[in-house]
Design an enzyme around this catalytic site. Structure first.
Site, short mmCIF file in Angstrom:
data_model
loop_
_atom_site.label_atom_id
_atom_site.label_comp_id
_atom_site.label_asym_id
_atom_site.label_seq_id
_atom_site.Cartn_x
_atom_site.Cartn_y
_atom_site.Cartn_z
N TYR A 85 19.25 50.24 37.86
CA TYR A 85 19.31 48.75 37.69
C TYR A 85 17.82 48.07 37.77
CZ TYR A 85 20.45 43.89 38.84
OH TYR A 85 20.55 42.45 38.84
N VAL B 117 28.25 41.26 48.23
CA VAL B 117 29.02 41.50 49.74
C VAL B 117 29.73 40.26 50.25
CG1 VAL B 117 26.97 41.20 51.09
CG2 VAL B 117 28.62 42.79 51.89
N VAL B 118 29.31 39.17 50.17
CA VAL B 118 29.85 38.04 50.72
C VAL B 118 31.10 37.94 50.20
CG1 VAL B 118 29.65 35.63 50.94
CG2 VAL B 118 27.62 36.85 51.09
N ARG C 75 25.47 53.62 50.03
CA ARG C 75 25.32 53.53 48.48
C ARG C 75 24.08 54.11 47.87
NH1 ARG C 75 27.64 47.77 46.62
NH2 ARG C 75 25.88 47.25 48.11
N GLY D 125 20.83 54.25 45.71
CA GLY D 125 19.91 53.20 44.97
C GLY D 125 19.98 51.84 45.88
#
Length: 317
Positions: free
Chosen positions: A140, A183-184, A271, A273
């Protein structure tokens, strides 16, 4: 001004489209609605359901004949990019190149692209400035940085005035909690549904979180900035962040208090990356764009939590 926004039915794009309409611009949104939502597009904007990777995109853009283009359409999951780099490259590099080419062919004057602090990766310089080493740790981040260099090329050789905004971790109302980014939003949705919340790794990985309306403010201000055609990639880039970094564990504790969540988090593997530390130095944006974040971390989390409480069913599984 006539402005086209790719990904304008998405989280950031919907907020941006609304701000542009409120400022009196004529806005066309191009979105394939894979994650965007029709209700996020302002009523007075035109929505065209299409994919930026398609061969028809150039016809769509030229028929609208915009003076400016905001490119926000993207594959946004870091972990998905690690699992399927080819798909990420197709969406984020080829898709972005398709938009750049169409804009240059149509004589668009201004092109603003949403890049990411992920381009810095494991750079040893913290906080990251625009000239810090680029060591992206995910496909990404690699794709985003590659597209920045295409922006440089199109400015130097095709006359397209390109500006790059390297965004921190954007959060706020309307963020989709069902994917693997944000994540929020993910924590809030699960907490309000009373479901388990998983923290990847130690939870000490810390990112620079910036509220969505502050990001939109930077994007609108970037519309009036003119950069030299021969400016290099870093010279046409602006960091958009707060200069602070908040660990995942801290986010969990703060959101637990805001939602009344009492369960303990589950533990999962880190995770692939994922950056361990990302903090952006936004002095250049302050000096050149006249931009600085207005919404504090505490205010932003409270506003986001309240929106999710009121709209919990919007992203129902």
């Amino acid at each position: 001004m006539k402005i086209l926004v790719t990904g304008g039915a998405g989280f950031i794009g919907g907020h941006l489209s609304a701000a542009l309409v409120a400022a009196g611009h004529s806005v066309t949104v191009v979105d394939n609605l894979s994650s965007g939502r029709r209700e996020f597009v302002p009523c007075s904007a035109t929505l065209v359901e299409a994919d930026v990777t398609s061969s028809e995109f150039g016809v769509i853009l030229s028929s609208f004949a915009p003076e400016a283009v905001y490119h926000l359409a993207a594959q946004i999951s870091v972990s998905l990019s690690a699992r399927d780099p080819g798909f990420d490259a197709q969406e984020n590099i080829c898709g972005g190149l398709n938009v750049l080419s169409a804009a240059a062919d149509a004589g668009v004057r201004k092109f603003i692209i949403a890049s990411s602090g992920a381009v810095y990766g494991t750079s040893p310089e913290i906080p990251f400035s625009e000239t810090s080493p680029k060591c992206p740790v995910s496909p990404y981040g690699i794709a985003k940085y590659s597209l920045e260099h295409y922006c440089r090329y199109f400015a130097q050789y095709r006359g397209l005035h390109t500006t790059v905004l390297r965004l921190g971790n954007v959060y706020g109302p309307r963020q989709n909690p069902l994917g693997e980014a944000g994540v929020v939003a993910i924590f809030l949705q699960r907490m309000l549904e009373g479901k388990p919340v998983e923290i990847h790794g130690t939870g000490e990985q810390a990112k620079d979180y910036v509220y969505v309306t502050d990001v939109v403010d930077a994007m609108v201000k970037a519309l009036d900035v003119e950069l030299p055609p021969d400016a290099e990639a870093d010279a046409r880039a602006f960091n958009i962040g707060t200069g602070n970094a908040w660990p995942v564990n801290d986010i969990f504790q703060r959101l637990s208090k805001l939602t009344g969540y009492t369960q303990q988090p589950l533990s999962g593997p880190l995770r692939e990356g994922d950056q361990m530390m990302a903090k952006l130095d936004a002095r250049k944006a302050r000096e050149v764009l006249g931009w600085s974040p207005k919404v504090t971390w505490e205010e932003g989390l409270a506003l986001t939590a309240q929106w999710f409480k009121e709209n919990l069913s919007l992203f129902a599984r």
